[in-house]
Design a protein around this motif. Structure first.
Motif, mmCIF file in Angstrom:
data_model
loop_
_atom_site.group_PDB
_atom_site.id
_atom_site.type_symbol
_atom_site.label_atom_id
_atom_site.label_comp_id
_atom_site.label_asym_id
_atom_site.label_seq_id
_atom_site.Cartn_x
_atom_site.Cartn_y
_atom_site.Cartn_z
ATOM 1 N N VAL A 70 -62.828 7.762 6.027
ATOM 2 C CA VAL A 70 -61.665 7.530 6.877
ATOM 3 C C VAL A 70 -61.456 8.754 7.777
ATOM 4 O O VAL A 70 -61.510 9.891 7.302
ATOM 5 C CB VAL A 70 -60.407 7.266 6.006
ATOM 6 C CG1 VAL A 70 -59.131 7.398 6.832
ATOM 7 C CG2 VAL A 70 -60.494 5.898 5.366
ATOM 8 N N SER A 103 -64.863 0.331 9.230
ATOM 9 C CA SER A 103 -64.283 1.223 10.230
ATOM 10 C C SER A 103 -63.479 2.320 9.539
ATOM 11 O O SER A 103 -62.634 2.038 8.695
ATOM 12 C CB SER A 103 -63.353 0.431 11.148
ATOM 13 O OG SER A 103 -62.588 1.332 11.918
ATOM 14 N N GLY A 104 -63.765 3.546 9.933
ATOM 15 C CA GLY A 104 -62.988 4.664 9.401
ATOM 16 C C GLY A 104 -61.864 5.046 10.338
ATOM 17 O O GLY A 104 -61.156 6.027 10.106
ATOM 18 N N THR A 106 -59.757 2.402 12.045
ATOM 19 C CA THR A 106 -58.910 1.265 12.423
ATOM 20 C C THR A 106 -57.430 1.662 12.276
ATOM 21 O O THR A 106 -57.104 2.575 11.510
ATOM 22 C CB THR A 106 -59.217 0.036 11.532
ATOM 23 O OG1 THR A 106 -58.252 -0.979 11.797
ATOM 24 C CG2 THR A 106 -59.155 0.367 10.060
ATOM 25 N N TYR A 109 -55.810 -0.771 8.131
ATOM 26 C CA TYR A 109 -56.857 -0.815 7.109
ATOM 27 C C TYR A 109 -56.793 -2.079 6.255
ATOM 28 O O TYR A 109 -57.818 -2.642 5.887
ATOM 29 C CB TYR A 109 -56.809 0.443 6.223
ATOM 30 C CG TYR A 109 -57.454 1.601 6.936
ATOM 31 C CD1 TYR A 109 -58.834 1.718 6.981
ATOM 32 C CD2 TYR A 109 -56.682 2.535 7.609
ATOM 33 C CE1 TYR A 109 -59.443 2.754 7.678
ATOM 34 C CE2 TYR A 109 -57.283 3.569 8.309
ATOM 35 C CZ TYR A 109 -58.661 3.675 8.333
ATOM 36 O OH TYR A 109 -59.266 4.684 9.035
ATOM 37 N N GLU A 110 -55.573 -2.484 5.961
ATOM 38 C CA GLU A 110 -55.425 -3.668 5.100
ATOM 39 C C GLU A 110 -56.075 -4.887 5.760
ATOM 40 O O GLU A 110 -56.859 -5.603 5.141
ATOM 41 C CB GLU A 110 -53.947 -3.915 4.852
ATOM 42 C CG GLU A 110 -53.723 -4.605 3.524
ATOM 43 C CD GLU A 110 -52.246 -4.863 3.308
ATOM 44 O OE1 GLU A 110 -51.445 -3.943 3.571
ATOM 45 O OE2 GLU A 110 -51.919 -5.983 2.889
ATOM 46 N N CYS A 113 -59.922 -4.534 5.914
ATOM 47 C CA CYS A 113 -60.588 -4.775 4.616
ATOM 48 C C CYS A 113 -60.683 -6.270 4.333
ATOM 49 O O CYS A 113 -61.715 -6.755 3.858
ATOM 50 C CB CYS A 113 -59.830 -4.087 3.482
ATOM 51 S SG CYS A 113 -59.933 -2.298 3.580
ATOM 52 N N ARG A 153 -61.427 -1.754 0.146
ATOM 53 C CA ARG A 153 -60.104 -1.108 0.227
ATOM 54 C C ARG A 153 -60.267 0.377 0.518
ATOM 55 O O ARG A 153 -61.374 0.900 0.486
ATOM 56 C CB ARG A 153 -59.347 -1.269 -1.099
ATOM 57 C CG ARG A 153 -60.003 -0.441 -2.208
ATOM 58 C CD ARG A 153 -59.790 -1.046 -3.556
ATOM 59 N NE ARG A 153 -60.348 -0.222 -4.620
ATOM 60 C CZ ARG A 153 -61.643 -0.021 -4.851
ATOM 61 N NH1 ARG A 153 -62.567 -0.492 -4.033
ATOM 62 N NH2 ARG A 153 -62.040 0.725 -5.879
ATOM 63 N N ILE A 154 -59.129 1.040 0.678
ATOM 64 C CA ILE A 154 -59.130 2.500 0.832
ATOM 65 C C ILE A 154 -59.189 3.125 -0.550
ATOM 66 O O ILE A 154 -58.517 2.654 -1.482
ATOM 67 C CB ILE A 154 -57.820 2.976 1.487
ATOM 68 C CG1 ILE A 154 -57.694 2.448 2.914
ATOM 69 C CG2 ILE A 154 -57.701 4.485 1.443
ATOM 70 C CD1 ILE A 154 -58.368 3.278 3.951
ATOM 71 N N ILE A 180 -63.155 4.161 3.028
ATOM 72 C CA ILE A 180 -62.997 2.715 2.903
ATOM 73 C C ILE A 180 -64.276 2.245 2.221
ATOM 74 O O ILE A 180 -65.369 2.652 2.589
ATOM 75 C CB ILE A 180 -62.739 2.083 4.290
ATOM 76 C CG1 ILE A 180 -62.638 0.581 4.221
ATOM 77 C CG2 ILE A 180 -63.733 2.480 5.316
ATOM 78 C CD1 ILE A 180 -62.047 -0.017 5.523
#
Ligand code: PGA
Length: 258
Positions: A70, A103-104, A106, A109-110, A113, A153-154, A180
């Motif tokens: 990320v 993508s690190g 975006t 993130y939710e 994912c 997910r993160i 991610i």
């Protein structure tokens, strides 16, 4: 599980490349799950050689990547986009639009994912997933205590992983703290999985993954639940396995198996 032990990293990489090539020969539009890190470098070199010398074709292949840091832009020399371009994609004939890397950068993130998981399904699922293993037993960035049912997910990286990966950065402070990553549950849905490992520093994690209990503390141990996993490791990475002789005996006897 099948365990193949090779004397050198080159041999390990060649066996892995043959597995990938066999998959592509059987299914030219296969979906590959790919890993970054130092472990698969020899595999990628061999695939490039096979493409250039033997015409191994990637024109219909789709790839999904395990993870990304990320905060690193695609052009950052330590981003996994950059790594894959440098070490594989710019040397083969895979269409740019068939490559999926988390993508690190975006801003949601939710949503990303969810979309990533959905894209894997829409592309028909992963036919062959390539994995490395962390010294803490992680697969992708599924650090100890990750749910064995986890999805993309993160994840907060473990101190051990940050220290291990600091060698690629100017200093440990520069290693991103978040990544991610595909989940363990995502990985276990691949049709076939190969895990590569080399070096003494991986031997403890490899032994726990293969011979230890299935536990979220060593997420690679979840591979014991998958029906088609192949470990391709060098002798040093195999050096803590209690049943090493048996695994080699199996390989020796396999050609005559009924
Ligand atoms: P490495 O990393 O290939 O750079 O050793 C493996 C991993 O962390 O999964």
């Amino acid at each position: 599980m099948e365990i193949i032990v090779k004397d050198t990293v080159e041999e390990m990489s060649q066996v892995a490349a043959r597995v990938v090539a066999k998959t592509l020969n059987a299914k030219p539009d296969a979906v590959l799950g790919l890993a970054t890190g130092s472990t698969p470098l020899g595999l990628y070199q061999e695939l490039v050689r096979m493409h250039q010398a033997e015409g191994l074709d990637f024109s219909q292949v789709t790839t999904f990547h395990l993870d990304a840091y990320v905060g690193l832009k695609q052009k950052h020399p330590q981003s996994y986009h950059y790594f894959m371009d440098e070490n594989l994609f710019r040397h083969i004939n895979i269409p740019h639009q068939n490559v999926y890397i988390p993508s690190g950068t975006t801003d949601n993130y939710e949503a990303f994912c969810k979309w990533y998981e959905q894209r894997i399904v829409e592309c028909g699922g992963i036919d062959l997933q390539v994995l490395g293993i962390g010294t803490d037993g992680h697969i992708a960035f599924n650090e100890p205590s990750s749910s064995l049912g986890s999805r993309t997910r993160i994840k907060t990286l473990a101190k051990q992983t940050i220290d291990d990966n600091a060698r690629f950065f100017e200093s440990p402070d520069e290693v991103p703290v978040y990544a991610i990553t595909m989940g363990v549950g995502t990985i276990l849905e691949a049709e076939r999985i190969i895990l590569l490992a080399h070096g003494k520093h991986k031997s403890d994690a490899v032994a726990k993954a293969i011979e230890g209990p299935v536990t979220s503390m060593i997420t690679a141990s979840a591979l014991q639940l998958h029906p088609d996993v192949l470990f391709i490791i060098d002798r040093e990475a195999a050096s803590s396995l209690d049943m090493l002789e048996y695994y080699e005996w199996i390989q020796d006897k396999m050609p005559d198996a009924p």
